[in-house]
Structure formats: structure tokens, C-alpha cells
Design a protein around this motif. Sequence first.
Motif, PDB file in Angstrom:
ATOM      1  N   GLY A 186      53.511  45.463  39.841  1.00  9.46           N
ATOM      2  CA  GLY A 186      51.829  45.793  39.644  1.00  9.46           C
ATOM      3  C   GLY A 186      50.484  44.837  39.257  1.00  9.46           C
ATOM      4  N   LEU A 187      50.967  43.635  39.665  1.00  2.85           N
ATOM      5  CA  LEU A 187      50.156  42.395  39.817  1.00  2.85           C
ATOM      6  C   LEU A 187      49.630  42.529  40.900  1.00  2.85           C
ATOM      7  N   VAL A 188      50.200  42.625  42.733  1.00  9.68           N
ATOM      8  CA  VAL A 188      50.476  42.332  43.737  1.00  9.68           C
ATOM      9  C   VAL A 188      48.838  43.673  44.193  1.00  9.68           C
ATOM     10  N   VAL A 189      49.784  44.737  43.890  1.00  8.02           N
ATOM     11  CA  VAL A 189      49.048  46.169  43.571  1.00  8.02           C
ATOM     12  C   VAL A 189      47.469  46.490  43.034  1.00  8.02           C
ATOM     13  N   PHE A 190      47.735  45.212  42.324  1.00  7.27           N
ATOM     14  CA  PHE A 190      46.163  45.522  41.730  1.00  7.27           C
ATOM     15  C   PHE A 190      44.552  44.865  42.605  1.00  7.27           C
ATOM     16  N   THR A 191      46.270  43.306  42.358  1.00  7.54           N
ATOM     17  CA  THR A 191      44.979  42.427  43.399  1.00  7.54           C
ATOM     18  C   THR A 191      44.824  43.111  44.613  1.00  7.54           C
ATOM     19  N   VAL A 192      44.785  43.829  45.449  1.00 12.83           N
ATOM     20  CA  VAL A 192      44.945  44.043  46.604  1.00 12.83           C
ATOM     21  C   VAL A 192      43.645  45.539  46.195  1.00 12.83           C
ATOM     22  N   ILE A 193      44.011  46.762  45.180  1.00 12.79           N
ATOM     23  CA  ILE A 193      43.130  47.457  44.724  1.00 12.79           C
ATOM     24  C   ILE A 193      41.239  46.016  44.755  1.00 12.79           C
ATOM     25  N   GLY A 194      41.614  45.560  44.140  1.00 10.83           N
ATOM     26  CA  GLY A 194      40.760  44.827  43.553  1.00 10.83           C
ATOM     27  C   GLY A 194      39.768  44.009  44.754  1.00 10.83           C
ATOM     28  N   CYS A 195      40.452  43.328  45.376  1.00  7.12           N
ATOM     29  CA  CYS A 195      39.943  42.974  46.611  1.00  7.12           C
ATOM     30  C   CYS A 195      39.193  44.017  47.547  1.00  7.12           C
ATOM     31  N   ILE A 253      34.692  34.101  47.920  1.00  7.74           N
ATOM     32  CA  ILE A 253      34.714  34.357  47.379  1.00  7.74           C
ATOM     33  C   ILE A 253      35.409  34.576  45.943  1.00  7.74           C
ATOM     34  N   ILE A 254      34.080  35.240  45.981  1.00  4.53           N
ATOM     35  CA  ILE A 254      34.503  36.752  44.481  1.00  4.53           C
ATOM     36  C   ILE A 254      34.857  38.186  45.023  1.00  4.53           C
ATOM     37  N   VAL A 255      35.653  38.460  46.490  1.00  8.80           N
ATOM     38  CA  VAL A 255      36.662  39.523  46.707  1.00  8.80           C
ATOM     39  C   VAL A 255      37.786  38.341  46.246  1.00  8.80           C
ATOM     40  N   ILE A 256      38.566  37.369  46.422  1.00  7.62           N
ATOM     41  CA  ILE A 256      39.647  36.837  45.671  1.00  7.62           C
ATOM     42  C   ILE A 256      39.018  37.164  44.271  1.00  7.62           C
ATOM     43  N   VAL A 257      38.261  36.725  43.767  1.00  9.02           N
ATOM     44  CA  VAL A 257      38.115  36.406  42.049  1.00  9.02           C
ATOM     45  C   VAL A 257      38.045  37.678  41.734  1.00  9.02           C
ATOM     46  N   ALA A 258      37.737  38.991  42.188  1.00  3.00           N
ATOM     47  CA  ALA A 258      37.690  40.495  41.632  1.00  3.00           C
ATOM     48  C   ALA A 258      39.214  40.970  41.750  1.00  3.00           C
ATOM     49  N   GLY A 259      40.268  40.219  43.066  1.00  8.79           N
ATOM     50  CA  GLY A 259      42.176  40.658  43.300  1.00  8.79           C
ATOM     51  C   GLY A 259      41.826  40.008  41.637  1.00  8.79           C
ATOM     52  N   MET A 260      41.844  38.543  41.616  1.00  9.71           N
ATOM     53  CA  MET A 260      42.558  38.278  40.236  1.00  9.71           C
ATOM     54  C   MET A 260      42.311  38.663  38.902  1.00  9.71           C
ATOM     55  N   VAL A 261      40.678  39.396  39.053  1.00  7.56           N
ATOM     56  CA  VAL A 261      40.995  39.715  37.392  1.00  7.56           C
ATOM     57  C   VAL A 261      41.657  41.418  37.317  1.00  7.56           C
ATOM     58  N   THR A 262      41.926  42.204  38.271  1.00  6.24           N
ATOM     59  CA  THR A 262      42.561  43.341  38.719  1.00  6.24           C
ATOM     60  C   THR A 262      43.315  43.033  38.173  1.00  6.24           C
ATOM     61  N   GLY A 263      44.195  42.385  38.531  1.00  9.31           N
ATOM     62  CA  GLY A 263      45.792  41.902  38.250  1.00  9.31           C
ATOM     63  C   GLY A 263      45.950  41.114  37.129  1.00  9.31           C
ATOM     64  N   THR A 264      44.815  39.991  36.291  1.00  4.69           N
ATOM     65  CA  THR A 264      45.464  39.187  35.645  1.00  4.69           C
ATOM     66  C   THR A 264      45.323  39.476  34.028  1.00  4.69           C
ATOM     67  N   ALA A 265      43.790  40.847  34.214  1.00  2.96           N
ATOM     68  CA  ALA A 265      42.475  40.599  32.783  1.00  2.96           C
ATOM     69  C   ALA A 265      43.751  41.768  31.745  1.00  2.96           C
ATOM     70  N   GLY A 266      43.909  42.482  32.085  1.00  3.76           N
ATOM     71  CA  GLY A 266      44.274  43.495  31.324  1.00  3.76           C
ATOM     72  C   GLY A 266      45.134  43.167  30.236  1.00  3.76           C
ATOM     73  N   GLY A 267      46.251  41.640  31.451  1.00  4.09           N
ATOM     74  CA  GLY A 267      47.351  41.263  30.398  1.00  4.09           C
ATOM     75  C   GLY A 267      46.562  40.170  29.268  1.00  4.09           C
TER      76      GLY A 267
END
Length: 205
Positions: free
Chosen positions: A95-104, A115-129
Amino acid sequence: MLLIAFYIAIAAEAMTAALAAGRRNMDWFGVCLIACVTALGGGTLRDILLDHYPLVWVKNPYVLLLVCGAALATIPLARLVDRLKWPFLLLDALGLVVFTVIGCNIGIEAGVHPIIVIVAGMVTGTAGGILRDVLCNDIPLIFQGELYATVSMITGIVYFAGLGAGVPIDLMVIGSIILGFTLRTLAIAFKWEMPKFVYDRGMRK
């Protein structure tokens, strides 16, 4: 493939979130709320930050039914789900990596800075937790040394760099997911952690 992995991931996130809510003796509404925040909170926060509308669960309300259904199904199966630690850790890593790719991808579509593309991926993958742990009155796990956000960042960088180099998107999706999933699995298995900052005012040199 990415869409199927997304649905599997949000269902798994909802089930683990339901266990977290159960440990805090929450009622069924609380269980569903924590599950929705965990499974969909990262994508929601990303879309708000990028002004990307409609939100995923607003555009497709059936996603809410899937998340709440998975959470409620966990209640009678809590003991079984709790014992299946490794399968859910692996699903969480997926889920972490799938959400990251989707966010990117959302960031790329929005035309924001790399840089914001990468941040968007990280937010998608980690913010829920993070939101789950805050609502459950816990210190978020990713702030306690877990190689979680780091894996998300590496996955996002490799994915975006590969696309920038002209690698076909399908190949980059598969390659990035395999890389991120492998890194996260190794981090869990070998207990790799980020260095911690420990400060005590009473410490003496």
C-alpha cells in the motif's frame, strides 16, 4: 494493475486501522472513521494541497463502502487478523508504494515542481498512518525510526526520475513498486531504522 492494488491496499489499511481503534475501545462509528482516515486520509490531504478535485471518495463513494465494510468485517475477525501479522505488514508495504506512485502521478498531472511531485507521493503514502496514530493518541510510527517515509521518498524519486529519462510508464510503475516493496520488506525483516535524536536536558558531558 495499479487500480487493483489500490483497492487491496485500502482494504488492508482499513482492517489494520480497525484493530488500532479496537485497542482504544472505540465504538463502531469510531472504527469506521479511523479506517477512513487511515485508508483515504493521505490521498485526501494530497488533493487538498494540490487543489485536485473531486476527492477520490467524493468522485467514487463506493470506496467509502469498501473501507467501512473491511473495517466492520474486522470486528468479529479481530483475533484472526491480529495473528496474521506478516501478511498485513506486507500488504501495508504494498500500500505504501502503490499510494506513493499514485500520488506522484497526481502531482505530475497537476504540473507542479518535481520536489512537490515527490512530496505528493510521500503525503499519499504516509499521511493516513500519521492521522490514525494522532487520533488514537499515539506517537506516529514513522517518527519513531521506522523506514517508512524514506522508502516512500526513494520510490517517488526513482519513479519520477525514470519517467523523466523516458522509461515507459508501465515499466516504471512495476519497477518502482518492486523496489519500494523490497526495501520496506527488508527494513521490517532486518529492523532497519532511521537514526534517532535523543535529547535530555539532564544529560551531562
